[in-house]
Design an enzyme around this catalytic site. Structure first.
Site, short mmCIF file in Angstrom:
data_model
loop_
_atom_site.label_atom_id
_atom_site.label_comp_id
_atom_site.label_asym_id
_atom_site.label_seq_id
_atom_site.Cartn_x
_atom_site.Cartn_y
_atom_site.Cartn_z
N HIS A 86 0.05 -5.60 18.87
CA HIS A 86 1.07 -5.62 17.81
C HIS A 86 2.07 -4.51 18.12
CE1 HIS A 86 2.74 -5.02 13.74
NE2 HIS A 86 2.25 -6.20 13.42
N ASP B 199 -7.10 -0.57 17.16
CA ASP B 199 -6.37 -1.14 16.04
C ASP B 199 -7.28 -2.23 15.46
OD1 ASP B 199 -4.78 -2.49 14.27
OD2 ASP B 199 -3.17 -2.94 15.69
N LYS C 64 -4.73 -6.54 4.18
CA LYS C 64 -5.32 -7.67 4.91
C LYS C 64 -6.79 -7.90 4.53
CE LYS C 64 -2.29 -6.88 8.91
NZ LYS C 64 -1.33 -7.95 8.66
N CYS D 178 5.35 -9.95 15.41
CA CYS D 178 5.34 -8.53 15.80
C CYS D 178 4.52 -8.32 17.06
CB CYS D 178 4.84 -7.64 14.67
SG CYS D 178 5.88 -7.65 13.21
#
Length: 439
Positions: A154, A231, A257, A397
């Site tokens: 990302h 991440d 999320k 992204c």
């Protein structure tokens, strides 16, 4: 909560072939989400954009509402009743996060506003340490040092490291992505070397759905003495996470999320590393002492939480963790594995459809990106929306991934604990309608 499993849902290859696996009743889960009762253009809402942001159950909405109605005050500042209640709830949320990810102490949990800020916090720790004499050498960069990412990141795990390298003269390198959407580690020993200071990788790709196996990479990182950051924005909400078992140094993830409000994220770091890191932002509540001549800083996590924090959002995250924990992360992971297998089978019946990323339900999450031959993703998304099917279109992204596969954009469907096979069927029917429109 139990559910009779539709055996049309294929057990993913490599998964245990038995019925005694964690289950939950999806219909009972869905009843907790008011937004799922909506209609879009006269059609039932089919929400397939959870990788972008998840929907919120009543339990989370009620927790945030109750805080503002009965306990609203600033934290770590007041001795009055409301201030004490707010502080206890805020720190209680931190303790819930720590337990949820297997941290050894709540003090290893730093609240941020999202994953992006969490990753930037670590990047600026490197930058500030490099500029400050006497800093911990693990955070000091010089020309010739290297930071390693991957081609499937990302933008939030690309841009901060590009900027850091520009500031320090370090070099940014990356793992490539194979044709089937897996991380290419054939040159692992060359990429992770004695010049490597940090490896920062996505755990589950937000665009390809790939789950990256980290054990071999971690072993090599430890051999050269580098640091490892994951991440985990697309993994912590969907599968069990134990930061000790994963042997990482930092992870970043975001609340919105995983059923929580927007505006709350988490950086987890090993205690001794957080203690060695200089602050990111300066201001109230992150100090030990302040004079006009000099400031000394508080211990982590307060050192990295300058100013008034996202209090209600953290309390909402704590409520989301309670909700997910009550269901069980293994059950959620299993539900998504079966759903992804079902979706891959269904999408394979759509003529001209190309999956970007793993086409088998092994080593991947419940995010599937695809293209329809000759039809722009934005057109796909608009027609699906007319049918009440909400997907995301664009570069997600993750523009380097699109470039890797030679497309400008992709259509992405992403699932969560409230997604059903009926909704997958609605997606497949919708794509057939898209093809008829453009026939």
């Amino acid at each position: 909560m139990t559910e009779t499993v539709d055996r049309a849902v294929r057990i993913p290859e490599g998964m245990p072939q038995y019925d005694d696996v964690p289950r939950f009743d999806v219909s009972r889960i869905r009843a907790d989400f008011p937004i799922l009762e909506r209609t879009i253009n006269g059609h039932p809402l089919v929400y397939l954009d959870s990788a972008n942001t998840s929907q919120k159950p009543r339990q989370v909405l009620d927790a945030v509402d109750a805080h503002y109605r009965a306990h609203n005050a600033n934290v770590s500042r007041s001795v009055h009743t409301l201030g004490t209640e707010a502080t206890e709830a805020y720190e209680g949320a931190r303790a819930k996060v720590a337990a949820f990810i297997g941290a050894t102490s709540p003090d290893e949990v730093v609240f941020t506003k999202n994953s992006t800020e969490a990753i930037n916090l670590v990047a600026y720790a490197f930058s500030n340490a490099t500029a400050t004499p006497g800093s911990d050498p693990r955070f000091v960069l010089k020309p010739g040092d290297e930071i390693l990412i991957s081609e499937m990141e990302h933008h939030s795990n690309i841009v901060p490291w590009q900027l850091l390298c520009e500031r320090t003269g370090a070099t940014l390198r990356w793992f490539s992505v194979t044709d089937v959407g897996r991380l290419d580690t054939t040159n692992l020993d060359e990429l992770v070397n004695e010049r490597t200071k940090l490896v920062s990788l996505v755990h589950v790709s937000n665009i390809l759905g790939t789950t990256n196996a980290t054990a071999k990479i971690t072993k090599r990182i430890r051999e050269v003495g580098a640091l490892l950051m994951l991440d985990a924005s697309q993994s912590v909400p969907h599968m069990p996470m134990d930061v000790v078992d994963y042997d990482v140094d930092f992870i970043a993830f975001t609340g919105h999320k995983m059923l929580a409000p927007t505006g709350i994220g988490v950086l987890w770091g090993r205690s001794e590393l957080l203690n060695a890191m200089p602050p990111f932002l300066g201001g109230g509540s992150m100090i030990e002492t302040v004079t006009l001549e000099k400031t000394t800083f508080a211990l982590p996590p307060a050192r990295f939480e300058a100013g008034t924090p996202p209090i209600a959002e953290a309390i909402g995250l704590g409520a989301a963790i309670d909700y997910l924990s009550a269901i069980g992360m293994e059950a959620i992971q299993w539900h998504e594995k079966e759903l992804t297998a079902y979706a891959l089978d269904g999408l394979a019946t759509v003529p001209g459809l190309q999956i970007f990323g793993p086409s088998v339900p092994v080593g991947r999450g419940g995010t599937i990106s695809f293209g329809l031959e000759g039809i722009h993703p934005h057109d796909v998304g608009q027609i699906l929306d007319e049918l009440g099917v909400e997907v995301r279109v664009g570069h997600h992204c993750a523009r380097p991934v699109c470039r890797r596969f030679g497309v400008a954009a992709m259509t992405r469907a992403s699932f969560y604990l409230y997604t059903t096979t009926d909704e997958v069927d609605a997606l497949v029917r919708g794509l057939e309608q898209v093809r008829r429109v453009f026939a």
